[in-house]
Design a protein around this motif. Structure first.
Motif, mmCIF file in Angstrom:
data_model
loop_
_atom_site.group_PDB
_atom_site.id
_atom_site.type_symbol
_atom_site.label_atom_id
_atom_site.label_comp_id
_atom_site.label_asym_id
_atom_site.label_seq_id
_atom_site.Cartn_x
_atom_site.Cartn_y
_atom_site.Cartn_z
ATOM 1 N N GLY A 579 7.626 51.146 53.550
ATOM 2 C CA GLY A 579 7.205 51.053 54.941
ATOM 3 C C GLY A 579 7.779 52.177 55.782
ATOM 4 O O GLY A 579 7.060 52.821 56.564
ATOM 5 N N TYR A 580 9.066 52.432 55.631
ATOM 6 C CA TYR A 580 9.693 53.556 56.340
ATOM 7 C C TYR A 580 9.066 54.882 55.923
ATOM 8 O O TYR A 580 8.807 55.761 56.754
ATOM 9 C CB TYR A 580 11.189 53.587 56.044
ATOM 10 C CG TYR A 580 12.026 52.624 56.852
ATOM 11 C CD1 TYR A 580 11.722 52.354 58.183
ATOM 12 C CD2 TYR A 580 13.137 51.996 56.284
ATOM 13 C CE1 TYR A 580 12.492 51.470 58.925
ATOM 14 C CE2 TYR A 580 13.918 51.119 57.024
ATOM 15 C CZ TYR A 580 13.589 50.858 58.347
ATOM 16 O OH TYR A 580 14.356 50.002 59.086
ATOM 17 N N SER A 581 8.820 55.029 54.638
ATOM 18 C CA SER A 581 8.279 56.284 54.129
ATOM 19 C C SER A 581 6.896 56.565 54.699
ATOM 20 O O SER A 581 6.565 57.711 55.017
ATOM 21 C CB SER A 581 8.218 56.237 52.596
ATOM 22 O OG SER A 581 7.680 57.425 52.069
ATOM 23 N N SER A 582 6.067 55.520 54.821
ATOM 24 C CA SER A 582 4.713 55.710 55.346
ATOM 25 C C SER A 582 4.720 56.161 56.802
ATOM 26 O O SER A 582 3.743 56.728 57.290
ATOM 27 C CB SER A 582 3.917 54.406 55.225
ATOM 28 O OG SER A 582 4.460 53.399 56.059
ATOM 29 N N MET A 583 5.844 55.935 57.488
ATOM 30 C CA MET A 583 5.964 56.328 58.898
ATOM 31 C C MET A 583 6.932 57.497 59.089
ATOM 32 O O MET A 583 7.291 57.825 60.222
ATOM 33 C CB MET A 583 6.428 55.121 59.719
ATOM 34 C CG MET A 583 5.492 53.922 59.627
ATOM 35 S SD MET A 583 6.102 52.454 60.484
ATOM 36 C CE MET A 583 6.004 52.990 62.188
ATOM 37 N N ASP A 584 7.352 58.119 57.970
ATOM 38 C CA ASP A 584 8.267 59.263 58.011
ATOM 39 C C ASP A 584 9.557 58.943 58.774
ATOM 40 O O ASP A 584 10.114 59.811 59.467
ATOM 41 C CB ASP A 584 7.585 60.479 58.641
ATOM 42 C CG ASP A 584 6.451 61.007 57.785
ATOM 43 O OD1 ASP A 584 6.546 60.899 56.552
ATOM 44 O OD2 ASP A 584 5.461 61.518 58.350
ATOM 45 N N MET A 585 10.055 57.734 58.622
ATOM 46 C CA MET A 585 11.301 57.312 59.279
ATOM 47 C C MET A 585 12.467 57.562 58.321
ATOM 48 O O MET A 585 13.082 56.641 57.790
ATOM 49 C CB MET A 585 11.197 55.846 59.693
ATOM 50 C CG MET A 585 10.051 55.568 60.653
ATOM 51 S SD MET A 585 9.793 53.807 61.038
ATOM 52 C CE MET A 585 11.261 53.441 61.993
ATOM 53 N N HIS A 586 12.761 58.853 58.105
ATOM 54 C CA HIS A 586 13.744 59.225 57.092
ATOM 55 C C HIS A 586 15.171 58.878 57.506
ATOM 56 O O HIS A 586 16.008 58.585 56.656
ATOM 57 C CB HIS A 586 13.625 60.711 56.790
ATOM 58 C CG HIS A 586 12.243 61.113 56.352
ATOM 59 N ND1 HIS A 586 11.634 60.585 55.234
ATOM 60 C CD2 HIS A 586 11.338 61.978 56.900
ATOM 61 C CE1 HIS A 586 10.430 61.107 55.093
ATOM 62 N NE2 HIS A 586 10.223 61.953 56.081
ATOM 63 N N ARG A 587 15.455 58.938 58.782
ATOM 64 C CA ARG A 587 16.814 58.596 59.235
ATOM 65 C C ARG A 587 17.113 57.125 58.935
ATOM 66 O O ARG A 587 18.220 56.773 58.509
ATOM 67 C CB ARG A 587 16.949 58.872 60.731
ATOM 68 C CG ARG A 587 18.345 58.583 61.278
ATOM 69 C CD ARG A 587 18.444 58.909 62.765
ATOM 70 N NE ARG A 587 19.758 58.598 63.279
ATOM 71 C CZ ARG A 587 20.139 57.381 63.676
ATOM 72 N NH1 ARG A 587 19.283 56.373 63.600
ATOM 73 N NH2 ARG A 587 21.361 57.170 64.138
ATOM 74 N N ASP A 613 14.117 57.015 42.631
ATOM 75 C CA ASP A 613 13.231 58.181 42.674
ATOM 76 C C ASP A 613 12.567 58.300 44.042
ATOM 77 O O ASP A 613 12.464 59.399 44.608
ATOM 78 C CB ASP A 613 12.178 58.050 41.578
ATOM 79 C CG ASP A 613 11.149 59.162 41.617
ATOM 80 O OD1 ASP A 613 11.497 60.314 41.307
ATOM 81 O OD2 ASP A 613 9.989 58.889 41.975
ATOM 82 N N CYS A 614 12.137 57.185 44.589
ATOM 83 C CA CYS A 614 11.501 57.183 45.916
ATOM 84 C C CYS A 614 12.503 57.593 46.994
ATOM 85 O O CYS A 614 12.151 58.275 47.960
ATOM 86 C CB CYS A 614 10.921 55.806 46.207
ATOM 87 S SG CYS A 614 9.832 55.743 47.643
ATOM 88 N N LEU A 615 13.752 57.196 46.832
ATOM 89 C CA LEU A 615 14.791 57.589 47.791
ATOM 90 C C LEU A 615 15.002 59.104 47.779
ATOM 91 O O LEU A 615 15.089 59.738 48.840
ATOM 92 C CB LEU A 615 16.104 56.877 47.449
ATOM 93 C CG LEU A 615 16.220 55.415 47.870
ATOM 94 C CD1 LEU A 615 17.424 54.752 47.210
ATOM 95 C CD2 LEU A 615 16.335 55.289 49.395
ATOM 96 N N VAL A 616 15.075 59.696 46.591
ATOM 97 C CA VAL A 616 15.277 61.149 46.494
ATOM 98 C C VAL A 616 14.141 61.887 47.188
ATOM 99 O O VAL A 616 14.360 62.836 47.956
ATOM 100 C CB VAL A 616 15.384 61.586 45.021
ATOM 101 C CG1 VAL A 616 15.430 63.109 44.917
ATOM 102 C CG2 VAL A 616 16.628 60.993 44.377
ATOM 103 N N LEU A 617 12.905 61.476 46.948
ATOM 104 C CA LEU A 617 11.750 62.142 47.549
ATOM 105 C C LEU A 617 11.795 62.066 49.068
ATOM 106 O O LEU A 617 11.505 63.047 49.765
ATOM 107 C CB LEU A 617 10.456 61.517 47.026
ATOM 108 C CG LEU A 617 10.095 61.820 45.570
ATOM 109 C CD1 LEU A 617 8.858 61.033 45.150
ATOM 110 C CD2 LEU A 617 9.857 63.302 45.377
ATOM 111 N N ASN A 618 12.165 60.921 49.585
ATOM 112 C CA ASN A 618 12.205 60.769 51.046
ATOM 113 C C ASN A 618 13.353 61.555 51.664
ATOM 114 O O ASN A 618 13.200 62.133 52.746
ATOM 115 C CB ASN A 618 12.308 59.280 51.411
ATOM 116 C CG ASN A 618 10.965 58.591 51.384
ATOM 117 O OD1 ASN A 618 10.182 58.681 52.324
ATOM 118 N ND2 ASN A 618 10.687 57.893 50.293
ATOM 119 N N PHE A 619 14.496 61.600 50.995
ATOM 120 C CA PHE A 619 15.611 62.394 51.520
ATOM 121 C C PHE A 619 15.290 63.886 51.466
ATOM 122 O O PHE A 619 15.698 64.652 52.347
ATOM 123 C CB PHE A 619 16.886 62.080 50.736
ATOM 124 C CG PHE A 619 17.454 60.720 51.033
ATOM 125 C CD1 PHE A 619 17.344 60.169 52.302
ATOM 126 C CD2 PHE A 619 18.111 59.984 50.047
ATOM 127 C CE1 PHE A 619 17.871 58.905 52.587
ATOM 128 C CE2 PHE A 619 18.641 58.731 50.327
ATOM 129 C CZ PHE A 619 18.508 58.194 51.602
#
Length: 689
Positions: A579-587, A613-619
């Motif tokens: 959900g955060y990733s779809s909204m680019d809420m990386h912080r 893996d999803c965490l690495v991509l978003n960071f």
């Protein structure tokens, strides 16, 4: 200068006297030296005359190319590689024909060493000029690498094809995936490569008419089935959902195999609403070809009803399965060519849909789910519930004190002449389990509807009441039997019939027989956990809010989950992360990582490679390189595969020039210095210069 002239003069003299005998050479103080040079010259001149190459010249292009071609035709790979190395040093890379012929020859070699050499050759050529590589030879190399269980090189070659802007041959891609998905690492890479293939071409499409470019992928549903099934087998929830969404975007028309696999994905995630929506779509068909495939679907749906502790829905589905044996009852009229798989809630605009053809099945794709069946079984061409399913229904109704549902289920089966379950067996099994009040309730419900039960069930219950010293219940049941004794076929009453006679039957004439249903009940009761459905319900609510991009509501639901001491699962954090990733809420993801890390350290959460893996991509997307290296370190410590190619690609796409000229930064703050240090660490780890 003088010494140079003398040397040239001596060399000229040597050439003039090359045909003379060694004894005729003059000895003017340099005789031994001249004699050795003449012998050397005579040897070189004789050898060059046969090869037509002067000793101070390199072999010509044509000579080396002929040598490469001849060695490859003779199957002498060592000689071909040696000639190729010489050509590369002297003249650079050869023409694409020779290059791709070399790759093809190495691909068909039986040794893994030659496959590795071919892969190394592709990497080196790709760094110089990717246009020299041919998609066909690369695809054959990728298939050979996958067949030899080298998934990392195979995925790299497939990604090089994508970088060249070409669509891989989908039939060969399917075969490569079939070999890659045999291992967990290969399954992860196959899912990533398939997603990257779809996204690569979807990203360049501005008009729906351009979707024709994706027709080879769109028309090959096996490609997606292979990867989706591997995601289920290795519990890759995030990747599985992404593949399904891409199927919807591309317009893939699924087959019956897809129905089976997506139902297992929904079961894995806990998406019962999607399974129920799929059932309505399946129910609209006049008949079900390939009934054995739908066995998987009904098994998953029934499992979800039990996990959600919804005994009413479970009982209704069991009745539907029995009605399925009577043609024209279960399905409505009118044949539909296609039905639908709903992904995400139908109430959301962000939902996806996959159309599937119920008459279509790829028989070349073997669905590996034989050991899956436990609740729905196929007997004589009919789908029926297993004894395990009945046991789960009984336990759920007893624990929820919802005996009316169980009684209604038995009554409906009797009234509609849907044979398969004996009420007598259910009552006796409940008595044997010690659930005497439940058995008595079923007896009363059956009696009130006029369904004959038989004296044996009453006798068994009487015996149990007597054994438990429940005199009040015992006497009450005796009086009940006396009232209805005249209606029982197996009791022939007369004027001397009394309660005392029945009591004697209880003690002497009716032995208690333990059934197989009782054994199944005992086994299932050991695994019964009444709190599991609460976790599923919370997770499903969180998933809904995250799909709707209502993150505040999702977090409120998560807080209520914690307040009620319900432990979050890996799925909980996957939903919030996506959900955060779809909204680019990386912080916000950095804060979520802190929560995940604490639970991992306390052993409250299972380590999941898909989540990390999803965490690495978003960071990486957010530029949090300290977190990137932290998660990568965590993955390395737990022996998880880190996809350097994918992470490097994301970095170069978003941060290619970030701190490129590190030495030009003066007066850096401490925070900047640490950030630069983390960027340098990632560049070094990923091999970015």
């Amino acid at each position: 200068m003088r010494s140079l002239f003398q040397a040239c003069h001596r060399y000229r003299c040597l050439a003039l006297v090359s045909g003379a005998a060694e004894a005729s050479l003059p000895d003017n103080g340099c005789g031994p030296w001249m004699r050795q040079c003449a012998l050397a010259f005579r040897y070189l001149s004789s050898s060059t005359s046969s090869s037509k190459i002067l000793p101070w010249e390199a072999p010509s292009r044509e000579t080396l190319l002929r040598k490469i071609d001849g060695a490859m035709k003779d199957g002498n790979i060592d000689e071909a590689l040696q000639a190729f190395g010489s050509y590369k040093k002297l003249h650079g890379l050869p023409e694409p024909r020779v290059l791709n012929s070399m790759i093809m020859s190495l691909s068909y070699a039986s040794s893994r060493r030659w496959l590795q050499r071919a892969f190394d050759m592709v990497l080196s050529v790709n760094q110089i000029n990717i246009n020299l590589l041919n998609g066909g030879s690369l695809m054959r190399l990728a298939l050979a690498l996958a067949r030899d269980q080298m998934p990392v090189p195979a995925s790299t070659v497939l990604r090089i094809i994508l970088e060249s802007g070409k669509l891989p041959d989908v039939d060969m891609l399917s075969m490569a995936f079939l070999h890659m998905v045999k291992s967990q690492m290969g399954s992860y890479l196959a899912a990533d490569v398939l997603a990257e293939t779809c996204e690569c071409f979807l990203g360049h499409i501005t008009d729906r008419r351009q979707l024709k470019r994706l027709d080879p992928i769109k028309n090959n549903v096996t490609l997606f089935n292979v990867v989706l099934e591997s995601c289920v087998n290795f519990n890759c929830m995030i990747k599985a959902q992404k593949i399904m969404e891409l199927m919807s975007l591309i317009g893939v028309v699924a087959d019956v195999n897809t129905v089976v696999i997506t139902s297992r994905v929904f079961e894995m995630v806990g998406q019962r609403d999607e399974l129920m929506h799929m059932k309505r779509s399946i129910d609209s068909l006049t008949n079900l070809p390939f009934l054995q495939y739908y066995q998987h679907f009904y098994d998953s749906l029934l499992s979800m009803h039990f996990k959600y502790n919804d005994m009413d829905a479970a009982a209704k589905l069991l009745i539907d399965l029995h009605r399925l044996r009577k043609p024209g009852v279960f399905f409505s009229s009118g044949l539909q060519k296609q039905a639908m798989i709903q992904i995400g809630s139908a109430n959301l605009k962000t939902g996806y849909r996959i159309m599937f053809d119920p008459r279509k099945v790829d028989k070349g794709f073997v669905l590996d789910t034989e050991s899956k069946f436990s609740l729905v079984i196929l007997i004589d061409g009919n789908l029926l519930h297993s004894e395990k399913a009945l046991a789960k229904l009984i336990i759920g109704c007893v624990k929820a004190r919802n005996m009316h549902t169980l009684s209604s289920f038995l009554i409906t089966l009797h009234n509609e002449d849907l044979n398969g379950i004996s009420p007598l067996d259910v009552i006796n099994a409940c008595i044997q389990m010690g659930w005497l009040h439940a058995a008595h309730d079923i007896l009363d419900d059956l009696e009130s509807t006029g369904i004959p039960v038989g004296i044996s069930s009453y006798i068994s219950l009487l015996r149990a009441y007597e054994k438990e010293n429940k005199s009040e219940e015992f006497n009450g049941l005796l009086q009940q039997i006396q009232k209805i004794a005249s209606t029982m076929d197996d009791i022939h009453t007369n004027s001397s019939f009394t309660i005392k006679n029945i009591a004697k039957i209880v003690k002497d004439d009716m032995p208690l027989i333990y059934s197989s249903l009782f054994a199944t009940l005992v086994k299932e009761f050991e695994h019964y956990n009444p709190g599991d459905h609460l976790t599923l319900e919370f997770n499903n609510s969180i998933l809904f809010f995250c799909k709707a991009k209502m993150m505040e509501d999702a977090l409120c639901t998560y807080k209520r989950m914690r307040e009620q001491n319900i432990r979050p699962t890996c799925h909980t954090f996957c939903h919030i992360l996506c959900g955060y990733s779809s909204m680019d809420m990386h912080r916000e993801i950095t804060i979520l990582w802190g929560e995940i890390k604490r639970r991992l350290e306390y052993g409250e959460l299972d380590v999941d490679m898909d989540l990390l893996d999803c965490l690495v991509l978003n960071f990486l997307k957010g530029g949090y390189f300290s977190r990137v290296m932290e998660v990568i370190g965590y993955m390395s410590n737990h022996k998880f595969y880190c996809d350097k190619w994918k992470y490097r690609h994301v970095f170069l796409k978003l941060h290619k020039n970030l701190y490129r000229n590190l030495n030009s930064l003066h007066d850096k703050t401490e925070a900047q210095s640490k950030r630069i240090e983390h960027v340098q660490a990632f560049r070094s780890w990923a091999g970015i210069k």
